[in-house]
Every structure is written in structure tokens, then in C-alpha cells.
Design a protein around this motif. Structure first.
Motif, PDB file in Angstrom:
ATOM      1  N   ASN A  34       0.858  -1.179   0.000  1.00 26.29           N
ATOM      2  CA  ASN A  34       0.000   0.000   0.000  1.00 26.29           C
ATOM      3  C   ASN A  34       0.894   1.228   0.000  1.00 26.29           C
ATOM      4  N   GLY A  35       1.574   1.441  -1.106  1.00 30.60           N
ATOM      5  CA  GLY A  35       2.466   2.583  -1.185  1.00 30.60           C
ATOM      6  C   GLY A  35       3.907   2.199  -0.909  1.00 30.60           C
ATOM      7  N   MET A  36       4.790   3.159  -1.069  1.00 32.22           N
ATOM      8  CA  MET A  36       6.209   2.914  -0.858  1.00 32.22           C
ATOM      9  C   MET A  36       6.573   3.090   0.599  1.00 32.22           C
ATOM     10  N   ALA A  37       7.822   2.768   0.903  1.00 31.59           N
ATOM     11  CA  ALA A  37       8.115   2.591   2.314  1.00 31.59           C
ATOM     12  C   ALA A  37       9.309   3.394   2.788  1.00 31.59           C
ATOM     13  N   GLU A 276       3.586  -4.818  -6.952  1.00 28.54           N
ATOM     14  CA  GLU A 276       2.438  -3.972  -7.262  1.00 28.54           C
ATOM     15  C   GLU A 276       2.133  -3.047  -6.112  1.00 28.54           C
ATOM     16  N   LEU A 277       2.061  -1.764  -6.462  1.00 29.11           N
ATOM     17  CA  LEU A 277       1.867  -0.738  -5.441  1.00 29.11           C
ATOM     18  C   LEU A 277       0.425  -0.248  -5.448  1.00 29.11           C
ATOM     19  N   GLY A 278       0.032   0.324  -4.319  1.00 27.24           N
ATOM     20  CA  GLY A 278      -1.302   0.913  -4.249  1.00 27.24           C
ATOM     21  C   GLY A 278      -2.382  -0.116  -4.030  1.00 27.24           C
ATOM     22  N   ASN A 279      -2.010  -1.256  -3.470  1.00 24.92           N
ATOM     23  CA  ASN A 279      -2.970  -2.334  -3.284  1.00 24.92           C
ATOM     24  C   ASN A 279      -3.088  -2.721  -1.813  1.00 24.92           C
ATOM     25  N   ALA A 297      -7.196  -4.461  -2.648  1.00 25.76           N
ATOM     26  CA  ALA A 297      -8.126  -3.515  -3.257  1.00 25.76           C
ATOM     27  C   ALA A 297      -7.677  -3.214  -4.678  1.00 25.76           C
TER      28      ALA A 297
END
Lengths: 438, 429
Positions: A34-37, A276-279, A297
Motif C-alpha cells: 500500500n504505497g512505498m516505504a 504492485e503498489l497501491g494495493n 483492493a
């Protein structure tokens, strides 16, 4: 439904490292995040352990590993191979690091002009870890770059208790070509400008002109010396100025962290792993104590991913893996794992600005030797979920400076476990392999 | 019309309170990467949002946002930056109005009504450097803007001549899909629509093509929300019923697909039974085909295509959150050596690259992608979104096709022959 051998949730150092090691061993791996870290926020070095009174990381790890409940009590035996693998991986991708478990912990300047103790740093920061042999330090700022104020850094450094220090600290500010027009100059903008050969050459010439005569200067610049041409820029700067040059990590976005993330991202892709990002994970399916699939999501409808094993690498409170609730409890966001945490009344330190780390930092997931979450009765809460990195309970990563070491060692443990190379030490019930390091 | 409650947690601008100012969004922004006119998603999103009240907007640079959505997906704090920026642009447009140029280029239905009947003449005009210069001067469309030739025959006309169904009757929802071709596959690239239909039929689907208009995305990205809502309502009136009856709506444009899936709600605030049903029923064609494959029902008797294929996953596809299904499908075609471009954006962003003041930015955004595509030495490239295809093709000279055209070729379905034949965009002079 798509399926993989392993699904890793989280794309920070621990998650990406687990995923790369598994993918390179032939597993099919999906990383969803869910986004970068925190790679994008931190200084890019490898903090393994820096305890007061210890001279090396190895000493610190030994001390931490003897504390029951500390992640190193479980995984310190994996640290040495993990660190070796990590540093070889970075070097092989053109991002060499310097130092190691037995390198002396030395005081390295920060963008505030304070000092932090470090032993393993990117080559671009290695100039800060070399002993000072009567050289002087010139802190070079870039005019209009607001995230790094050279006079402030130099003044603070000059009055900081610095055991092995430069003979003199001075500040200079340089005008770099064309940056006056840029209304929001961030570290990344400058790094991209440096990557342009022509601009970079002019910038290096401008820095050279700022060096006072007399020689014997070591230069510190904000960490903006290129993303793709970093090594070449550093070399040219050292040749042009005749002394060592090192970067000081600035406020986010961290350019050294971006270099690190990019290497890891590419390694994962090259090994066939997916990222995959944003999930955000929105649902978990279980069967008899095992997780069988997660749903992430997506637009219109969530997407199910099945796997034989799952790795939780979502970080602690800062990374968003743990969230506080109004009733004073904490929740783990993805699998709803039991969280070990101090009572609400004891979350915060009495004197946070005085250097006390909040006890809340200890919060996290309590795990067994296979890094599987444990229920309150000591049985594994879920058979095929493994926890890596800052989601683990029992560490104070700010004051112990152990976050990267724990991330790498736990990633190594889980990757080896899941790729079948189970080290004997990783068997449940075995003594934690503390001695390997201490 | 029912709207999203502005006080609900779902309301995208509310998410900006969660921003921790870490600048991760700035690191992934393709526009901020190439121009200092755009200070980046953090500044025009969560920072500026605090100053956006009923009065004039304090920040006009938000109009430089290309809407790619990378910021939203990279944000560790769940801030819906791109959605907030789109609304901020719409508020700007509501305050200041919109240039005629933007109203013209975003009304693709109107463009096709004018352009298709006059296709030979219109295309001649679009190829004429003098007229293009005049267009830049008078209308503000860049003289080199990647434009596609108008089709002589629309997809819809082909479909009617073929006797294709346009009304959902008593078909079986399990084996029947509703095809939303969008404007590009109708009046500019009907071959994409034909390939989509043929590939769907090849896999046992009956296809229905109901009356439809542009999804409204070009208007959304130009801040013209009222016009976009009118388009949305017309489409929802047609698609709502089949969606509720269990039919899947298939799109061959990841842009239209994402609009149907998410933007009617996220941007236009539409929130009713039809919007929700259509969102849940919408599938990108590659998403559907891969799903079919995962259920073991995709026809995999592809013929050989012995060649490299540089593939660019467009940003709109990434917003779907479905991975890159085209890459998985390419892997089923013997001989086809598809490679992911591994670049963020081509720069086109719908109508963005058409604008005289944006064209150069769009070129700079896509520069490395163009080099990768050229260096592949392939007879054709592939990309799921129309304006991205046109941008890549016009900027590289490499014919760029929809993945479903490549699959149709591998199935040996298309009369048109190899997909590598010829570029279809109007060339830069």
C-alpha cells in the motif's frame, strides 16, 4: 485466481529483500504494498546496532540478542549471511557500500549538524567514516536548496562533542547553474540535474571554486549527487577538489534511499518477482490455521491472490503496519495478528526530546523461531504467515539503531525457510543462535 | 443523480489530512521529473488543499498534473492525491472558465461527428504542416501533437453491417459480454474494436455493442465535470440495466475502463445503483482474457509470432490494480518475446500532449520510453491505451498496437494481416 509460491505484503527493505532472495532461489513471488516505504525516508545506510558503549555493530548485536523478546534473540544467527548477501547484491548492482559488522561505529554528521553512529554506509557516505587526520571539513550547501543549510550544519558540528574531529569546520554555499529559477528545489530535483552530464560538470566546477585554498579539505555535500551517475559524479568531485567527498542524507525524499530502492526493485524484476503498489489488503481467507489467499483492493473489485506462504513486511507504527486504536490497543492491519504492546499509559517517554525513545516502539508481533506470529498461549497464530522487519516486537529501532539489521536477518531467515534451505538453527525449539555473533 | 456525501470518509479531498509530507509522491511524479513548472503532487495536492476554500484557488500549477495517478498509488498514508488534484482543476475551471481549445479537444463525440464523414479531407488537413501551424496559432493544438487519422468507417457502422446485436435481450450473462468500445475504437482505431470483438467471439462470447457515447474522461481531465457528468449519465442509462442483470462490460481502452470502474464515483461524485453496478461489471479486455485463462477456458491455440514486442503498461492500466494482464497473455503466444518497458509514462495523458503549452513536457516525460521502444528494434510495440499508443507511435515511428490486436494476429483472426504494418498516427512534420 492468480497464485504464487509466496506473497509478500510490504515493499520496504525487509519485504523486498525476502522477495528477491526467494525469487532468485526460483520461487514465484508477488509483492503487494500500500504505497512505498521507509527506504524513501531513511539515510540509506545499514543500521545493524549502535548501542552506547559498544565499538562495533557485532558487539551491539550480541548485547541485543541476549535480551529475551528482542528480534535478534531469534535471528542474529542469520545476520552475517544476510548482510553479506545484501552488500554483495548492492555492489553487484553498482551501488557499493562500505563497512561491516566489525567496522568501528563512528560519528557521522547529519543534516542537522548533529552526529549519528554508523558503521555500514553507502560508498557516497564513506568519506564521513574515515578517521580525521588533521583534515578540515567544508560543508557545502547549495543556494536555494532549503533542505540543507550549510552554515547551520557547520555551526552545530563545530560545537558538538565529536570524539575524532576535523581540525576545522567551515561552511560554503554555491550557486549551481540555473537553479535560481526553480521554485521548489528538492533533493531529487538536484540529483536529477547532477545526472545530466553537462550540468553536472558545471556544478562540479562551481563546487571546486568554493573550496578555500591550502588543501587538506574534506567536503560534505547534501545527498543529491545523482541517481544514475552517482559513482561517477562522486569520483569527479573528488578529483576536482583533491580530497574526500561525502554525502549527508537530507530530509525526505532520501536520494540514497531512492538509489537503494531502485536497485532492489530492479533485482526483484530481474528475478521474475512482481511488485504492485497501491494495493491495500482488504480481505484474508483462512483454512484450518492457514491463510490460503488475500484480496487486495483494486478498481471496481478486489483481487484475490493465493499463495502457499505469506510474509508480513508492513513495518511498525511509522510504516503503517500497526495502527493505534482509541481504546489503547494496537492492531496489525493485514492479518489482524495479535500485537504485543505496552499499556496505553506507558506508550510515550517522559522526556522524548531528551533522547528517551517511546516504549511504544517495542510494540509489534511476537513470533516463534520460524517468525510465525504467536498467540498469547505460545502456539503459532497462523501456520504459514511469517513476519519480517519492523513489524516484529521487542526492538527500539531508533535508540538501538537496529532496524536494517533486523530487517535483513529476518528476511534471510524467512527466505531460507521458505525456499527449503532451512538452517538447523531455524527449527522450532532450537536455541536462538546468539553465539554465532556474540 | 445521487452524489457521494462530501462529509463521508470516501470523499477524496478529506484524505489529504493523512499526508505526512514524506514526498514519496514527488519521487514518482513523471511531470515533476521533467519540468519545474509543476512543483509536484505534494505541493499541489495536500499542501494546497488546505488553502482551497470557497474563494479563488491559490494554486494554478495543479493544471500541469497529467492525472497519471502514480502519486495516489505510491502514497504510504493513503492520500488520494490524483483524485484531489483533478477536483482542484475542476474548481479552477468552474471559477475561470475553460479555453475553447480544451472544450473542443475533450468533446471526442463532436470531433468524430465532424471528422469521420470528412475523413479523407480531415486527415489531409491534419497532415498539412501549414494547417497544423494555423491550428496551433488559432486553436492551441500543438503542430506536432500526436493525432490519429479519422477512420473512413466507424466501428459501429462495421458492427451494424455485420448484423451485430446492439440491445441486450435474453442472452446468457455467463457467455455474453457488453462491449464498451469508447470513442477511440469507434472513429479513430476501429481495427482495435474489430480485434476485440473477434478475440471475444473466438473465446465463445456473444458480444453486444449498445449505443454509447464517450466515457467522459477527456472532459474529466480538462476539469469539465458538468459535461463529463452528462456523458456519464447517458452511458449509465444504457449500461446500468445489463450490469445489474449480471452481464460483464468489457472495454478495450484502459482509460475508458478505469473511468467506468472508478472515476464516475471518485471524480464526478456519482453514487447510485447504476454507477455501482457498472463499476463492478466492468472488465478490461486483457483482465477478462487472463481471468478466462486462469479458469482454464482461454483458447490458447495461438500461432507463432516470432518477434520481440516492447510493451508499455499505461498509467491508467496501473490504476486498475490488476497487474499487467497483457504481459501474461503475451507469454502464451509461441515465439513472442514481450518485454515490459519499465518506464512510468509516455507523457500523452489523453489530451495533455495535444496542447501547445504541454506538448514539450509530454515529449520530455516519454523520452526514455521512446528510446527503449526504438532500441527494441521490433516491427511493432504494444500498449493498452489509445492516446499512449499514438504518442509512442508518433514519437518513435514504431507502429504501436493494442494487445488484443496482437492476440488477434496470433489467433490468425484478422483480415488486415500482420499488426506491424504501418503507423496510423498523423506524423509529426
Amino acid at each position: 485466481m492468480p497464485s504464487a509460491d509466496v506473497v509478500v505484503v510490504g515493499a520496504g527493505l525487509s519485504g523486498l529483500t525476502t522477495a528477491i532472495t526467494l525469487a532468485e532461489a526460483g520461487a514465484s513471488v508477488w509483492v503487494v504494498a500500500n504505497g512505498m516505504a521507509a527506504t524513501h525516508w531513511a539515510h540509506g545506510g545499514v543500521d545493524v546496532a549502535a548501542l552506547p558503549g559498544t565499538a562495533t555493530s557485532r558487539e551491539g548485536v550480541g548485547a541485543l540478542a541476549s535480551r529475551p523478546g528482542h528480534p535478534y534473540a531469534l535471528v542474529s544467527g542469520d545476520l552475517e549471511p544476510a548482510l553479506g548477501r545484501h552488500l554483495r547484491r548492492l555492489e553487484g548492482s553498482g551501488l557499493p557500500y562500505r563497512g561491516g559488522l566489525d567496522a568501528p561505529l563512528v560519528a557521522v554528521p547529519t543534516a542537522l549538524g548533529s552526529l549519528r553512529r554508523a558503521a555500514i554506509v553507502p560508498a557516497g557516505q564513506a568519506g564521513a567514516t574515515q578517521p580525521w587526520r588533521g583534515e578540515r571539513l567544508l560543508v557545502v550547501g547549495i543556494r536555494r536548496f532549503r533542505d540543507f543549510a550549510a552554515p547551520f550544519v557547520a555551526r552545530n558540528l563545530a560545537r558538538t562533542a565529536w570524539p575524532d574531529r576535523p581540525a576545522e569546520v567551515r561552511a560554503a554555499e554555491v550557486d549551481l547553474p540555473g537553479v535560481g529559477a526553480r521554485h521548489n528545489l528538492g533533493p531529487l530535483d538536484l540529483a536529477r540535474l547532477f545526472d545530466d552530464v553537462e550540468w553536472g560538470t558545471a556544478a562540479i566546477a562551481a563546487v571546486r571554486r568554493a573550496v578555500p585554498p591550502g588543501g587538506g579539505w574534506r567536503l560534505a555535500l547534501p545527498a543529491v549527487l545523482g541517481l544514475t551517475r552517482h559513482a561517477a559524479i562522486l569520483r569527479s568531485l573528488e578529483e576536482a577538489t583533491g580530497g574526500a567527498v561525502f554525502e549527508i542524507a537530507s530530509v525526505p525524499p532520501s536520494v540514497p534511499g531512492l538509489r537503494l530502492f531502485e536497485v532492489l526493485r530492479r533485482r526483484l524484476a530481474a528475478a521474475g518477482g512482481r511488485l504492485e503498489l497501491g494495493n491495500p489488503v482488504v480481505d484474508v481467507e483462512r483454512d484450518a490455521g492457514r491463510v490460503t489467499a488475500i484480496s487486495v483492493a483494486a478498481a471496481a473489485r478486489s483481487r484475490r491472490l493465493a499463495a502457499a506462504a505469506f510474509v508480513l513486511a508492513t513495518g511498525g507504527i511509522a510504516g503503517g503496519g500497526l495502527v493505534g486504536n482509541r481504546d489503547g490497543t494496537l492492531s496489525e492491519r493485514v492479518f489482524g495478528l495479535p500485537v504485543e504492546a505496552p499499556a496505553r499509559a506507558n506508550w510515550f517517554a517522559a522526556d522524548p526530546l531528551g533522547g528517551d525513545e517511546a516504549p511504544l516502539a517495542l510494540a509489534g508481533i511476537h513470533v516463534d523461531g520460524q517468525l510465525r506470529p504467536m498467540a498469547s498461549d505460545g502456539s503459532p497464530a497462523t501456520d504459514n504467515v511469517h513476519v519480517v522487519g519492523s513489524a516484529l516486537a521487542g526492538m527500539r529501532y531508533l535508540s538501538e539503531r537496529c532496524g536494517d539489521g533486523v530487517a535483513l536477518a529476518s528476511a534471510e531467515r524467512v527466505a531460507r525457510l521458505l525456499s527449503g534451505e532451512t538452517a538447523a538453527a531455524a527449527q522450532p525449539g532450537a536455541e536462538p543462535p546468539v553465539r554465532a555473533v556474540a | 443523480m445521487t452524489f457521494v456525501d462530501a462529509a463521508s470518509r470516501d470523499y477524496p479531498p478529506f484524505s489529504t489530512d493523512a499526508c505526512i509530507k514524506c514526498n514519496v509522491c514527488t519521487t514518482v511524479c513523471p511531470v515533476a521529473r521533467v519540468t519545474d513548472l509543476f512543483p509536484g503532487p505534494k505541493y499541489v495536492g495536500p499542501q494546497a488543499q488546505r488553502f482551497r476554500t470557497a474563494g479563488p484557488s491559490p494554486d494554478q500549477s495543479v493544471d500541469l498534473c497529467s492525472g497519471c495517478g502514480y502519486c495516489t498509488r505510491a502514497c504510504p498514508a493513503g492520500v488520494r492525491i490524483a483524485e484531489t488534484n483533478s477536483r482542484a482543476r475542476a474548481a479552477l475551471v468552474a471559477q475561470r472558465g475553460s479555453p475553447l481549445r480544451n472544450r473542443l479537444i475533450s468533446d471526442t463525440d463532436l470531433l468524430q461527428r465532424l471528422g469521420v464523414p470528412l475523413a479523407p479531407l480531415a486527415n489531409l488537413g491534419l497532415r498539412n504542416p501549414l494547417l497544423r501551424r494555423l491550428g496551433e496559432l488559432l486553436v492551441g493544438v500543438h503542430r506536432h501533437a500526436p493525432m490519429h487519422a479519422f477512420a473512413r468507417q466507424t466501428f459501429r457502422r462495421w458492427w451494424r453491417r455485420r448484423g451485430g446485436a446492439t440491445v441486450v435481450g435474453q442472452h446468457d450473462p455467463a457467455s455474453t459480454v457488453v462491449y464498451f468500445h469508447g470513442c477511440a475504437a469507434n472513429g479513430w482505431e476501429p481495427e482495435v474494436g474489430r480485434a476485440a470483438v473477434e478475440v471475444l467471439e473466438r473465446n465463445g462470447f456473444a458480444v453486444i455493442v449498445p449505443d454509447q457515447v464517450c466515457c467522459g474522461l477527456p472532459m474529466i481531465s480538462n476539469g469539465l465535470y458538468d459535461g463529463a457528468r452528462r456523458k456519464a449519465q447517458r452511458n449509465l442509462r444504457v449500461l446500468g440495466d445489463p450490469a445489474r442483470r449480471g452481464y460483464r462490460i468489457v472495454t478495450s481502452s484502459t482509460s475508458c475502463g478505469y473511468t467506468l470502474k472508478a472515476e464516475y464515483r471518485d471524480m464526478l461524485d456519482l453514487d447510485d445503483a447504476d454507477t455501482r453496478a457498472v463499476s463492478e461489471a466492468t472488465w478490461d479486455i486483457c483482465e477478462l482474457l487472463l481471468d478466462l485463462h486462469e479458469r482454464g477456458r482461454l483458447a490458447t491455440d495461438f500461432g507463432r509470432l516470432d518477434r520481440p514486442l516492447p510493451y508499455h503498461p499505461p498509467c491508467q492500466l496501473r490504476s486498475h490494480g490488476i497487474g499487467t494482464p497483457a504481459m501474461d497473455l503475451f507469454g502464451l503466444v509461441p515465439g513472442l518475446r514481450a518485454t515490459d518497458s519499465d518506464h512510468d509514462c509516455c507523457g500523452a495523458a489523453g489530451t495533455y500532449a495535444l496542447k501547445k503549452e504541454r506538448w514539450q513536457i509530454a515529449q520530455d516525460v516519454g523520452r526514455e520510453l521512446f528510446e527503449t521502444v526504438r532500441a527494441a528494434g521490433a516491427p511493432a510495440a504494444a500498449c493498452d491505451s489509445e492516446t499512449c499508443r499514438w504518442q509512442i507511435e508518433a514519437s518513435t515511428g514504431v507502429p504501436t498496437r493494442h494487445p488484443v490486436e496482437i492476440l488477434a494476429e496470433a489467433y490468425r483472426l484478422r483480415d488486415a494481416g500482420p499488426t506491424a504494418n504501418g503507423a496510423r498516427t498523423i506524423w509529426r512534420s
